[in-house]
Motif scaffolding. Structure first.
Motif, PDB file in Angstrom:
ATOM      1  N   ARG A   1      44.084  47.343   0.900  1.00 53.56           N
ATOM      2  CA  ARG A   1      45.390  46.788   1.262  1.00 53.56           C
ATOM      3  C   ARG A   1      45.725  47.075   2.716  1.00 53.56           C
ATOM      4  O   ARG A   1      45.334  48.094   3.271  1.00 53.56           O
ATOM      5  N   ILE A   2      46.469  46.129   3.303  1.00 54.74           N
ATOM      6  CA  ILE A   2      47.096  46.331   4.601  1.00 54.74           C
ATOM      7  C   ILE A   2      48.594  46.134   4.397  1.00 54.74           C
ATOM      8  O   ILE A   2      49.028  45.103   3.874  1.00 54.74           O
ATOM      9  N   GLU A   3      49.385  47.116   4.804  1.00 55.15           N
ATOM     10  CA  GLU A   3      50.835  47.022   4.702  1.00 55.15           C
ATOM     11  C   GLU A   3      51.444  47.062   6.099  1.00 55.15           C
ATOM     12  O   GLU A   3      51.009  47.844   6.951  1.00 55.15           O
TER      13      GLU A   3
ATOM     14  N   ALA B   1      52.554  43.089   2.263  1.00 53.44           N
ATOM     15  CA  ALA B   1      51.279  43.718   1.928  1.00 53.44           C
ATOM     16  C   ALA B   1      50.263  42.626   1.624  1.00 53.44           C
ATOM     17  O   ALA B   1      50.563  41.652   0.940  1.00 53.44           O
ATOM     18  N   VAL B   2      49.060  42.790   2.160  1.00 54.01           N
ATOM     19  CA  VAL B   2      47.972  41.836   1.952  1.00 54.01           C
ATOM     20  C   VAL B   2      46.794  42.562   1.315  1.00 54.01           C
ATOM     21  O   VAL B   2      46.451  43.686   1.712  1.00 54.01           O
ATOM     22  N   GLU B   3      46.183  41.922   0.333  1.00 51.01           N
ATOM     23  CA  GLU B   3      45.010  42.475  -0.340  1.00 51.01           C
ATOM     24  C   GLU B   3      43.758  41.808   0.222  1.00 51.01           C
ATOM     25  O   GLU B   3      43.682  40.579   0.306  1.00 51.01           O
ATOM     26  N   ILE B   4      42.779  42.633   0.597  1.00 56.08           N
ATOM     27  CA  ILE B   4      41.504  42.140   1.127  1.00 56.08           C
ATOM     28  C   ILE B   4      40.433  42.445   0.084  1.00 56.08           C
ATOM     29  O   ILE B   4      40.225  43.601  -0.289  1.00 56.08           O
TER      30      ILE B   4
ATOM     31  N   ALA C   1      44.642  37.750   0.555  1.00 57.08           N
ATOM     32  CA  ALA C   1      45.686  37.179  -0.312  1.00 57.08           C
ATOM     33  C   ALA C   1      46.879  38.116  -0.308  1.00 57.08           C
ATOM     34  O   ALA C   1      46.754  39.334  -0.099  1.00 57.08           O
ATOM     35  N   TRP C   2      48.065  37.552  -0.536  1.00 56.90           N
ATOM     36  CA  TRP C   2      49.262  38.389  -0.637  1.00 56.90           C
ATOM     37  C   TRP C   2      49.135  39.307  -1.839  1.00 56.90           C
ATOM     38  O   TRP C   2      48.641  38.903  -2.896  1.00 56.90           O
ATOM     39  N   ALA C   3      49.561  40.555  -1.674  1.00 59.35           N
ATOM     40  CA  ALA C   3      49.602  41.479  -2.811  1.00 59.35           C
ATOM     41  C   ALA C   3      50.600  40.947  -3.849  1.00 59.35           C
ATOM     42  O   ALA C   3      51.538  40.209  -3.514  1.00 59.35           O
ATOM     43  N   LYS C   4      50.390  41.308  -5.097  1.00 57.99           N
ATOM     44  CA  LYS C   4      51.185  40.746  -6.186  1.00 57.99           C
ATOM     45  C   LYS C   4      52.681  40.965  -5.990  1.00 57.99           C
ATOM     46  O   LYS C   4      53.501  40.103  -6.317  1.00 57.99           O
ATOM     47  N   GLU C   5      53.058  42.126  -5.456  1.00 59.05           N
ATOM     48  CA  GLU C   5      54.477  42.428  -5.336  1.00 59.05           C
ATOM     49  C   GLU C   5      55.111  41.853  -4.071  1.00 59.05           C
ATOM     50  O   GLU C   5      56.320  41.963  -3.859  1.00 59.05           O
ATOM     51  N   THR C   6      54.309  41.230  -3.209  1.00 56.79           N
ATOM     52  CA  THR C   6      54.816  40.709  -1.939  1.00 56.79           C
ATOM     53  C   THR C   6      55.322  39.277  -2.085  1.00 56.79           C
ATOM     54  O   THR C   6      54.632  38.417  -2.626  1.00 56.79           O
ATOM     55  N   LYS C   7      56.514  39.046  -1.581  1.00 55.01           N
ATOM     56  CA  LYS C   7      57.083  37.700  -1.534  1.00 55.01           C
ATOM     57  C   LYS C   7      57.332  37.357  -0.066  1.00 55.01           C
ATOM     58  O   LYS C   7      58.343  37.754   0.516  1.00 55.01           O
ATOM     59  N   PRO C   8      56.407  36.637   0.550  1.00 57.17           N
ATOM     60  CA  PRO C   8      56.571  36.322   1.976  1.00 57.17           C
ATOM     61  C   PRO C   8      57.774  35.426   2.208  1.00 57.17           C
ATOM     62  O   PRO C   8      58.165  34.654   1.325  1.00 57.17           O
ATOM     63  N   PRO C   9      58.387  35.514   3.378  1.00 61.87           N
ATOM     64  CA  PRO C   9      59.540  34.649   3.678  1.00 61.87           C
ATOM     65  C   PRO C   9      59.135  33.187   3.719  1.00 61.87           C
ATOM     66  O   PRO C   9      57.961  32.839   3.891  1.00 61.87           O
ATOM     67  N   SER C  10      60.104  32.327   3.570  1.00 58.76           N
ATOM     68  CA  SER C  10      59.873  30.886   3.527  1.00 58.76           C
ATOM     69  C   SER C  10      59.146  30.399   4.775  1.00 58.76           C
ATOM     70  O   SER C  10      59.515  30.752   5.896  1.00 58.76           O
TER      71      SER C  10
END
Length: 289
Positions: free
Chosen positions: A182-184, A168-171, A132-141
Motif C-alpha cells: 500500500r501507498i498512503e 490509499a492505493v494498493e499495488i 488500484a484504490w484500496a477498498k476503504e478509499t473513496k477518491p474525490p469526484s
C-alpha cells in the motif's frame, strides 16, 4: 648399480611410480577437468583444480540441472572418464512489491493536478504490477487512477477547496500467489490563486535636484510558493528613467534640476502560482521648482 627389481604388485604394497629410461621416477599424470556439454551462463569449471561454480541466472527455472564433467590425464596414453554433477535449483517465494515514498504536491481549484505512483518488484524476473484504490478509499469526484502506470489525474472543483483528502492505493503483483503493498498519502486542496497584497506607499515630495529611493512591499496571501517578482508598469508610469529591483521592490530614480513636476509610479508584483497572479500599487512623486 644393480637394476631395480621389477615385479607385479602384491596386495598391501605401496603404489610404485613409473621409472624413466635413465632410472629417475616420473611424475604421476596430471588430471584436467572440463564440462562436456554447452552449459548455461555462469557455470565455470576450473580445469586444474576441478572446482565448479555456478552463478544461477535470475531467469533460471526451479528444478534439477545436470552437468557432465570429464577428467583427462596427460599420460603417454591419455585416459579419461566422465561423471554427472546434479544441482537442484530451488524456487524463491514470491515477495510483495516495494512502493516508492511520495510527497504529493498541493492541489488548487480549477487547475490540473497529477501524481505518478511507483513501486518495484523485488523478484527476478520482474513481475507485472497493477494499481488500484484500496477498498476503504473513496477518491474525490473526477479523480482517476491508471491501473498500469499508477498515474493519478484530477482537476479539483470549488466543492473541494480548502480541504484535505486522505487516499490509499494498493499495488499488486502477478505472482503465485499474488501479493500487494500500500501507498498512503494526503492531498491538500487550496482555492484559486489569489493576487499579491501591497502595503500602502506614501506619495513622495522631492527637492529640485536629487534622487528617489522607495521600497514597495507585497505579500502572497495564499503562499503560492517562490518569491514575488516586481516590475514597473511602463504604460502607467510617467517617471521616465525610474527602475525597480525585481526581487526587493526598491524603486530608484536620479534626476537633475529642470525636471520639476508631478509624476506617477505604478509597480506590479507577480507570484509563482499556476497560473501566476499579479497586483499593482502606485504612488505619486512631486518634484519642486
Amino acid at each position: 648399480t644393480s637394476p631395480e627389481d621389477v615385479r607385479a604388485p602384491r596386495p598391501g604394497d605401496a603404489p610404485r611410480r613409473a621409472v624413466g629410461a635413465d632410472g629417475p621416477a616420473l611424475p604421476p599424470p596430471k588430471p584436467r577437468y572440463a564440462l562436456v556439454e554447452k552449459q548455461p551462463s555462469g557455470a565455470v569449471l576450473d580445469a586444474a583444480s576441478g572446482a565448479f561454480t555456478w552463478t544461477v541466472p535470475a531467469t533460471e527455472a526451479a528444478g534439477r540441472r545436470e552437468f557432465t564433467v570429464a577428467v583427462f590425464d596427460d599420460g603417454a596414453e591419455p585416459l579419461s572418464d566422465t561423471a554427472v554433477l546434479a544441482v537442484t535449483v530451488r524456487a524463491v517465494p514470491n515477495r510483495p512489491p516495494v512502493p516508492t515514498a511520495v510527497s504529493p504536491p498541493p492541489a488548487r481549484v480549477g487547475q490540473a493536478w497529477t501524481l505518478t505512483l511507483a513501486a518495484t518488484d523485488p523478484d527476478l524476473p520482474r513481475q507485472k504490477l497493477s494499481y488500484a484504490w484500496a477498498k476503504e478509499t473513496k477518491p474525490p469526484s473526477g479523480m482517476t487512477l491508471d491501473a498500469a502506470s499508477g498515474a493519478i489525474r484530477w482537476t479539483p472543483d470549488a466543492a473541494t477547496a480548502d480541504g484535505t483528502h486522505a487516499l490509499a492505493v494498493e499495488i499488486r503483483d502477478d505472482g503465485v500467489p499474488p501479493l500487494s503493498a500500500r501507498i498512503e498519502f494526503t492531498i491538500k486542496v487550496s482555492g484559486p490563486n489569489k493576487p499579491p497584497t501591497f502595503a500602502t506607499v506614501a506619495d513622495q515630495t522631492l527637492p529640485p535636484e536629487g534622487s528617489l529611493a522607495v521600497t514597495v512591499r507585497a505579500t502572497d496571501p495564499d503562499g503560492a510558493g517562490g518569491e514575488l517578482v516586481y516590475a514597473l508598469d511602463d504604460k502607467q508610469t510617467t517617471l521616465s528613467g525610474a527602475t525597480v529591483d525585481r526581487t526587493t521592490g526598491r524603486v530608484a530614480w536620479t534626476y537633475r534640476s529642470g525636471q520639476a513636476g508631478r509624476y506617477r509610479v505604478v509597480v506590479k508584483a507577480t507570484d509563482a502560482g499556476t497560473p501566476p497572479a499579479e497586483a499593482t500599487t502606485s504612488f505619486r512623486v512631486r518634484v519642486r521648482d
